[in-house]
Design an enzyme around this catalytic site. Structure first.
Site, PDB file in Angstrom:
ATOM      1  N   GLU A  51      67.577 -22.912  42.178  1.00 38.67           N
ATOM      2  CA  GLU A  51      67.471 -24.160  42.926  1.00 38.67           C
ATOM      3  C   GLU A  51      67.284 -23.898  44.419  1.00 38.67           C
ATOM      4  O   GLU A  51      66.417 -24.513  45.066  1.00 38.67           O
ATOM      5  CB  GLU A  51      68.731 -25.017  42.723  1.00 38.67           C
ATOM      6  CG  GLU A  51      69.023 -25.380  41.281  1.00 38.67           C
ATOM      7  CD  GLU A  51      69.990 -24.416  40.606  1.00 38.67           C
ATOM      8  OE1 GLU A  51      70.869 -24.891  39.871  1.00 38.67           O
ATOM      9  OE2 GLU A  51      69.878 -23.191  40.841  1.00 38.67           O
ATOM     10  N   CYS A  86      74.914 -24.502  44.490  1.00 35.39           N
ATOM     11  CA  CYS A  86      73.566 -25.072  44.437  1.00 35.39           C
ATOM     12  C   CYS A  86      73.617 -26.590  44.547  1.00 35.39           C
ATOM     13  O   CYS A  86      72.673 -27.213  45.043  1.00 35.39           O
ATOM     14  CB  CYS A  86      72.866 -24.661  43.145  1.00 35.39           C
ATOM     15  SG  CYS A  86      72.410 -22.913  43.133  1.00 35.39           S
ATOM     16  N   SER A 170      62.829  12.329  12.568  1.00 34.31           N
ATOM     17  CA  SER A 170      62.661  10.885  12.737  1.00 34.31           C
ATOM     18  C   SER A 170      61.701  10.504  13.856  1.00 34.31           C
ATOM     19  O   SER A 170      61.589   9.331  14.210  1.00 34.31           O
ATOM     20  CB  SER A 170      64.027  10.235  13.003  1.00 34.31           C
ATOM     21  OG  SER A 170      64.633  10.799  14.149  1.00 34.31           O
ATOM     22  N   GLY A 303      72.857   6.230  14.435  1.00 32.23           N
ATOM     23  CA  GLY A 303      72.649   6.503  13.020  1.00 32.23           C
ATOM     24  C   GLY A 303      73.443   5.576  12.128  1.00 32.23           C
ATOM     25  O   GLY A 303      74.213   4.720  12.592  1.00 32.23           O
TER      26      GLY A 303
END
Length: 382
Positions: A51, A86, A170, A303
């Site tokens: 704002e 704000c 992997s 894992g």
């Protein structure tokens, strides 16, 4: 038309993702006579709120916003934190109407922002496109209510449910685009967590490596390592002064482990032992410690054993699951009783049986991935 203005605010809010934690992402636009005249978003922690940034943008352009309408994705704050309220800036600006999407669950706000604006004679429309605005900040909402990190658990597997080959290789299960998205997720959380098994096997960096050439905040790397087995020569330890590393170990250490602790700390590693909370698991206590350190979000990349602990050691530790499924068949060399594809399997990911991009169908809560096999290339590689 009002929906378009709020959706612009939502798009602006996204631009702050990865830089505002543990604060929310927020976007704001100021509209006068049906035209957006100024806009802003919360760019980073400690910076102007959305704002105030929008109001500043209007002033910088010498635009009179008295009588204008503000569209903001989150209820304006009414307290002083790193920035002043704000609501004060909105009231002083002469804005006459405010549409906001999400209610702010922060006890310091939580309806007080709306009341402050209404008491000043400003018309307030709360809950505007609430569902879309709420989707911006699941991490903030979870953290502000529980003081526990929002946990995302991620893993990648092949179409036959393998996370690695029979030789425990992997790299890589998924393709480049999927791996880049993981790095994007890393850039949006405050910490990436793994276990010592993965840390020793893969020697990972667990940092953000994106191809977009943009600035990204690096997450804290967190290792669960009861007996301090992390090597001082590991990539994590060697880069601890550049990107923070936290290691959780057990409270009582042997003489050898105490020496190891001193070595790791000399490299910049922060070594902690979480205090076990009554009626809770150690994982809960470790996550709570991270929350108390201001870490609002954790991506778990580990894992199967540690993943299982997150789900079954104590309920409610995981808020989001991300599963990447690669169009590949690895086989498992008979290692798992219930695996859907048994047999010899392969040794290295490049030797996989390649599948085409799947067609996706939903049947109730179930998903069907329909693959066609790709003819093997001349070199037989994926």
């Amino acid at each position: 038309m009002n929906e378009e203005f709020m959706r612009r605010a939502i798009a602006l809010a996204q631009m702050g993702r990865g830089f505002t934690n543990p604060n929310p992402v927020v976007g704001a636009v100021i509209v006068k006579k049906g035209v957006i005249v100024a806009e802003g978003f919360h760019r980073k922690i400690g910076g102007l709120h959305a704002e105030r940034e929008a109001i500043k943008a209007a002033r910088d352009k010498k635009i009179d916003i008295r009588g204008a309408c503000l569209f903001v994705t989150l209820e304006p704050c009414s307290h002083t934190g790193r920035q002043p309220p704000c609501t004060q800036a909105v009231i002083e600006s002469g804005i006459s109407e405010v549409f906001y999407g999400s209610d702010d669950p922060n006890p310091l706000v939580n309806g007080r922002g709306r009341k402050a604006l209404e008491d000043a004679g400003i018309r307030v429309v709360p809950g505007f496109l609430k569902e879309e605005c709420d989707a911006l900040n699941p991490v903030f909402f979870h953290y502000i209510k529980t003081k526990m990190p929002y946990v995302i658990l991620k893993y990648a597997m092949t179409a036959d449910g393998q996370t690695a080959t029979s030789k425990a290789e992997s790299r890589w299960v998924t393709g480049h685009e999927a791996r880049q998205n993981v790095h994007k997720t890393r850039s949006e959380v405050m910490a990436v967590l793994t276990g010592i098994g993965t840390a020793k096997k893969d020697n990972p960096m667990l940092n953000v490596r994106l191809d977009d050439k943009k600035e990204h905040r690096q997450p804290v790397r967190v290792i669960l390592d009861s007996h301090l087995k992390l090597s001082p020569e590991s990539m994590l330890a060697k880069t601890a002064r550049e990107i923070p590393v936290i290691v959780f170990c057990k409270a009582e250490l042997s003489e050898t482990e105490r020496i190891k602790k001193s070595v790791l700390e000399s490299l910049g590693v922060k070594v902690l032992s979480a205090r076990l909370e009554k009626n809770h698991s150690m994982l809960y206590s470790q996550l709570k410690t991270l929350g108390e350190m201001g870490i609002d979000s954790v991506l778990v990349e580990s894992g199967g054993t540690l993943n299982g602990s997150f789900f079954f050691e104590e309920k409610g530790l995981v808020q989001e699951l991300q599963v990447y499924i690669a169009p590949k068949i690895f086989g498992n060399d008979g290692r798992t009783i219930f695996n859907p594809v048994k047999g010899k399997g392969i040794d290295f990911p490049a030797d996989c049986i390649k599948l085409a991009k799947p067609e996706v169908e939903f049947f109730g809560e179930d998903i069907l991935l329909r693959y066609r096999l790709v003819k093997e290339t001349l070199d037989g590689k994926c």
